[in-house]
Design an enzyme around this catalytic site. Structure first.
Site, PDB file in Angstrom:
ATOM      1  N   SER A 101       0.810  -1.212   0.000  1.00 42.15           N
ATOM      2  CA  SER A 101       0.000   0.000   0.000  1.00 42.15           C
ATOM      3  C   SER A 101       0.844   1.264   0.000  1.00 42.15           C
ATOM      4  CB  SER A 101      -0.967  -0.053   1.187  1.00 42.15           C
ATOM      5  OG  SER A 101      -1.935   0.944   1.121  1.00 42.15           O
ATOM      6  N   ASP A 241      -2.031   5.995  -3.659  1.00 39.91           N
ATOM      7  CA  ASP A 241      -0.910   5.328  -2.994  1.00 39.91           C
ATOM      8  C   ASP A 241      -0.433   4.180  -3.870  1.00 39.91           C
ATOM      9  OD1 ASP A 241      -3.161   3.783  -2.633  1.00 39.91           O
ATOM     10  OD2 ASP A 241      -2.597   3.080  -0.639  1.00 39.91           O
ATOM     11  N   ASP A 243      -0.886   0.967  -4.186  1.00 41.11           N
ATOM     12  CA  ASP A 243      -1.809   0.026  -4.829  1.00 41.11           C
ATOM     13  C   ASP A 243      -3.122   0.680  -5.228  1.00 41.11           C
ATOM     14  OD1 ASP A 243      -2.711   0.348  -2.226  1.00 41.11           O
ATOM     15  OD2 ASP A 243      -3.346  -1.737  -2.004  1.00 41.11           O
ATOM     16  N   ASP A 245      -5.602   2.046  -3.700  1.00 41.44           N
ATOM     17  CA  ASP A 245      -6.872   1.824  -3.011  1.00 41.44           C
ATOM     18  C   ASP A 245      -7.261   3.018  -2.146  1.00 41.44           C
ATOM     19  OD1 ASP A 245      -5.073   1.506  -0.915  1.00 41.44           O
ATOM     20  OD2 ASP A 245      -5.939  -0.368  -0.178  1.00 41.44           O
TER      21      ASP A 245
END
Length: 447
Positions: A101, A241, A243, A245
């Site tokens: 993340s 960020d 990834d 999400d």
């Protein structure tokens, strides 16, 4: 949380805490747990972000899954929510995303989703831990005839983009936007998504090299995007960020618009349209006091959960709510996605701005933010465990709460994803809350 799993899957230093042996064994155990749950040979989707360690861990996880008889469909580099969405589209029984993340490149992580695209329940994560750590069951090593195979999906990113595009009515023309991909997963999707919807976009930090993910860019360094927006005279900026999400925004003046303010706008807009299910917004205990005051002022109910988008989603599912999220920018639109999705939040924000015909600074002004300070204390697992039982620490927190006389609040918690204890203090005066936070930090480090 558990001994391997935190609030957002497994997380650790790649080739350090998170070894290929551990990854392979988690794959084996996950295949066993999912096969028992679904009663058939499972197919797992496997996605990854742009970290240098993702290829290594992808191979290890795939090997573990195949050795236990699971079929593997590799999606390549995609955002985490793409894995969650494509599970149901492709008819798979589970999915795994390799990402840490917002953490630096040396970290990586393993996030596991069930056949409905939701993160595994705590009980299933506990099962995996008991197999991997305690040897509760022997690994199911299949004979040669039953070993799983690996295939590669070429259209994963395109299928995900098509789904997000379908959530916007009309287009986003007339908006000039700066987009920061954090050298992460959004690097493969953002340009096609936002430009395809008609926005005039400039894409930044979309050249990942394995070690530059989140490096002075993205949602953890959104101040840099603020400078770009101000200097380039953009209508707004969006920062993701590693990834993708989570999403944070900056207005036309370069001022940060965090997840709380985004949630306030989204909830207000949904209520305007008669679409705010059960008239409720789901947030976490870390949300700014100003968000709760905003909701009261506009007749919107709130539910506050523990920190972590998994807990936000659990509340949304249990009580039938459609919107929820975190100050950090994890926002869940349950009508469209089973997990937080930064790019979905981004296009929904731009659609809202076009509908309202207002600059982002004015739209975000719906909510007044109360001063808030955050301190992070490096912490071992032993320190985290002692946090709630230490008389000195708890007495200090109680004493500082009393000194604030009901004009603020204090939240001290162990991070579920990093070796940190987090201190959040909120109130009317910045100097006072900073002093309170320091007092608590000193108590923790002294203890």
């Amino acid at each position: 949380m558990g001994r391997i799993f935190g609030t957002d899957g497994v997380r650790g230093i790649a080739n350090g805490d998170l070894t290929i042996e551990l990854a392979m064994n988690i794959g084996r155990a996950a295949a066993m747990v999912v096969e028992r749950a679904c009663g058939q040979r499972p197919t797992f989707l496997l996605g990854k972000d742009t970290r240098i360690s993702s290829d290594m861990l992808e191979s290890a996880i795939a090997a573990g899954l195949c050795s236990a008889g699971a079929q593997v469909l590799c999606l390549g580099v995609v955002p985490t929510p793409a894995v969650a969405y494509l599970i149901t589209k492709y008819g798979a029984q589970a999915g795994i995303m390799l990402s840490a993340s917002h953490n630096p490149y040396e970290y990586n992580g393993i996030k596991i989703f069930n056949g409905e695209g939701f993160k595994l329940r705590d009980e299933q994560e506990d099962e995996i831990e008991r197999i991997v750590l305690d040897g509760e069951l022997p690994y199911e090593i299949k004979p040669a005839s039953d070993i799983g195979t690996v295939a590669h999906v070429q259209r994963a990113a395109e299928d995900y983009i098509e789904h997000l595009t379908s959530t916007v009515k009309g287009d986003l023309s007339g908006l000039r936007v700066a987009i920061d991909c954090a050298n992460g997963s959004a690097s493969v999707t953002a340009k096609k998504l936002f430009c395809g919807l008609g926005a005039d976009c400039d894409i930044f930090h979309n050249e990942p090299d394995g070690i530059n993910v989140n490096w002075r860019c993205g949602s953890t360094h959104v101040q840099e995007l603020g400078k770009l927006v101000r200097q380039g005279h953009y209508d707004c900026g969006l920062a993701f960020d590693g990834d993708a999400d989570r999403c944070l925004a900056v207005d036309e003046n370069g001022e940060i618009v965090d997840g709380d303010r985004l949630l306030a706008m989204f909830a207000y807009h949904l209520k305007e349209q008669g679409k705010l299910l059960n008239n409720t917004l789901v947030v976490t205990v870390m949300s700014n006091l100003g968000l709760f005051k905003f909701a009261e002022r506009h007749g919107i109910n709130t539910r506050a959960t523990a920190v972590g988008d998994r807990y936000v989603l659990e509340c949304m599912l249990a009580e039938d709510f459609c919107i929820g999220g975190e100050q950090s920018g994890h926002i869940i639109f349950r009508d469209y996605m089973t997990t937080g999705d930064g790019q979905l939040s981004g296009i929904q924000l731009l659609s809202l701005l076009k509908s309202w015909g207002k600059p982002l600074s004015e739209a975000a002004g719906l909510m007044k933010t109360y001063p808030q300070t955050l301190l992070n204390i490096k912490a071992t697992p032993k320190m985290k465990a002692a946090l709630q039982t230490s008389y000195h620490i708890q007495h200090t927190i109680k004493k500082q709460n009393e000194a604030m006389a009901g004009e603020g609040r204090i939240l001290v918690r162990a991070s579920g994803t990093e070796p940190l204890i987090r201190i959040m203090v909120e109130g009317k005066e910045l100097a006072q809350i900073e002093a309170v936070a320091q007092q608590i930090a000193q108590a923790i480090t002294a203890e």
